[in-house]
Motif scaffolding. Sequence first.
Motif, short mmCIF file in Angstrom:
data_model
loop_
_atom_site.label_atom_id
_atom_site.label_comp_id
_atom_site.label_asym_id
_atom_site.label_seq_id
_atom_site.Cartn_x
_atom_site.Cartn_y
_atom_site.Cartn_z
N SER A 1 -2.05 -6.70 -6.40
CA SER A 1 -1.26 -7.79 -7.15
C SER A 1 -0.25 -8.35 -6.76
O SER A 1 0.18 -8.51 -5.49
CB SER A 1 -1.11 -7.15 -8.49
OG SER A 1 -0.08 -6.18 -8.20
N VAL A 2 0.12 -9.71 -7.17
CA VAL A 2 1.31 -10.33 -6.85
C VAL A 2 2.49 -10.46 -7.84
O VAL A 2 3.03 -11.45 -7.97
CB VAL A 2 0.74 -12.04 -6.42
CG1 VAL A 2 1.13 -12.39 -5.29
CG2 VAL A 2 -0.72 -11.91 -6.93
N THR A 3 2.66 -9.15 -8.28
CA THR A 3 3.80 -8.93 -9.27
C THR A 3 5.30 -8.79 -8.27
O THR A 3 4.99 -8.46 -7.01
CB THR A 3 3.67 -7.95 -10.22
OG1 THR A 3 3.79 -6.80 -9.38
CG2 THR A 3 2.42 -8.12 -10.84
N ASP A 4 6.26 -8.94 -8.96
CA ASP A 4 7.56 -8.67 -8.26
C ASP A 4 7.48 -7.21 -7.58
O ASP A 4 8.16 -6.99 -6.75
CB ASP A 4 8.78 -8.91 -9.10
CG ASP A 4 8.96 -10.57 -9.48
OD1 ASP A 4 8.68 -11.07 -8.46
OD2 ASP A 4 9.52 -10.84 -10.33
N GLU A 5 7.18 -6.24 -8.39
CA GLU A 5 7.06 -5.02 -8.12
C GLU A 5 6.27 -4.62 -6.99
O GLU A 5 6.71 -3.86 -6.08
CB GLU A 5 6.37 -3.91 -9.26
CG GLU A 5 6.41 -2.52 -9.18
CD GLU A 5 6.18 -1.70 -10.29
OE1 GLU A 5 5.12 -2.38 -10.88
OE2 GLU A 5 6.74 -0.61 -10.40
N SER A 6 5.17 -5.15 -6.85
CA SER A 6 4.09 -5.18 -5.69
C SER A 6 4.79 -5.92 -4.40
O SER A 6 4.53 -5.18 -3.40
CB SER A 6 2.77 -5.57 -5.95
OG SER A 6 2.87 -7.05 -6.12
N LYS A 7 5.43 -6.72 -4.60
CA LYS A 7 6.03 -7.54 -3.51
C LYS A 7 7.20 -6.57 -2.83
O LYS A 7 7.35 -6.59 -1.66
CB LYS A 7 6.73 -8.79 -4.02
CG LYS A 7 5.64 -10.11 -4.09
CD LYS A 7 6.36 -11.16 -4.45
CE LYS A 7 5.41 -12.17 -5.01
NZ LYS A 7 5.66 -13.41 -5.50
N GLN A 8 7.99 -5.74 -3.75
CA GLN A 8 8.96 -5.13 -3.23
C GLN A 8 8.39 -3.67 -2.54
O GLN A 8 8.77 -3.37 -1.62
CB GLN A 8 9.90 -4.68 -4.50
CG GLN A 8 11.01 -3.88 -4.01
CD GLN A 8 11.68 -2.85 -5.14
OE1 GLN A 8 11.06 -3.07 -6.33
NE2 GLN A 8 12.70 -2.22 -4.71
N PHE A 9 7.20 -3.28 -3.09
CA PHE A 9 6.37 -2.29 -2.77
C PHE A 9 6.28 -2.29 -1.31
O PHE A 9 6.30 -1.67 -0.19
CB PHE A 9 5.49 -1.88 -3.46
CG PHE A 9 4.75 -0.54 -3.02
CD1 PHE A 9 4.98 0.68 -2.79
CD2 PHE A 9 3.25 -1.02 -2.26
CE1 PHE A 9 4.28 1.80 -2.16
CE2 PHE A 9 2.62 0.17 -1.84
CZ PHE A 9 3.13 1.41 -1.76
N GLU B 1 -5.25 3.92 -8.83
CA GLU B 1 -4.08 3.33 -9.51
C GLU B 1 -2.90 4.44 -9.24
O GLU B 1 -3.17 5.60 -9.33
CB GLU B 1 -4.47 3.14 -10.93
CG GLU B 1 -5.25 2.10 -11.08
CD GLU B 1 -4.64 0.76 -10.67
OE1 GLU B 1 -3.34 0.40 -10.59
OE2 GLU B 1 -5.44 -0.25 -10.69
N PRO B 2 -1.76 4.20 -9.35
CA PRO B 2 -1.03 2.96 -9.50
C PRO B 2 -1.04 2.04 -7.86
O PRO B 2 -0.82 0.86 -7.73
CB PRO B 2 0.40 3.07 -9.65
CG PRO B 2 0.73 4.16 -9.33
CD PRO B 2 -0.73 4.98 -9.41
N LEU B 3 -1.68 2.85 -6.90
CA LEU B 3 -1.53 2.29 -5.53
C LEU B 3 -2.48 0.90 -5.31
O LEU B 3 -1.85 -0.19 -4.81
CB LEU B 3 -2.07 3.32 -4.59
CG LEU B 3 -1.94 2.71 -2.96
CD1 LEU B 3 -0.67 2.55 -2.69
CD2 LEU B 3 -2.71 3.85 -2.23
N LYS B 4 -3.43 0.62 -6.11
CA LYS B 4 -4.46 -0.50 -6.13
C LYS B 4 -3.55 -1.62 -6.65
O LYS B 4 -3.69 -2.60 -6.10
CB LYS B 4 -5.60 0.01 -6.86
CG LYS B 4 -6.43 -1.47 -7.07
CD LYS B 4 -7.68 -0.95 -7.77
CE LYS B 4 -8.66 -1.97 -7.86
NZ LYS B 4 -9.79 -1.80 -8.86
#
Length: 141
Positions: free
Chosen positions: A85-93, A77-80
């Motif tokens: 995941s499918v959050t806005d933050e993960s999409k941006q990442f 975590e937080p890379l996992k």
Amino acid sequence: MQTTCRRNFMRKDWSVFNGTGFQYDPSVEYHNQPLIVIGPMNKKCQYCDAFKWKNETAGMCCSSGKVSLPLLGEPEEPLKTLLLSVTDESKQFLSKIRKYNSCFQMTPFGVDKVIRMPGFSPTFTVQGQIYHQIGSLFLLY
């Protein structure tokens, strides 16, 4: 000159490509050239299951089974969360992951011990831990 270069690329002669690795022309669509076809990576190494191109040397990836790398574990975590995941933050990442990775390509690195050969030697040997010296990122810990 560019028009001549583009016209030459339509010929079926490899001599047209001499030096193009050092004089890349972004206006030329290299992937559409009939002479530049490497095909899909669908050949598997018999030792390590690495995908290879059709004419790639057998066993070059793992020295014919002599080199074996351990499987990667689950990311911490937080890379996992960012990767899975499918959050806005993960999409941006995920949309900017290449830029993030490129930040480290010119980062100076430090080592525990450097062994230099006597005389002029453009190489050196490292023993121990290798780490990035990222400066301001140290403040996050």
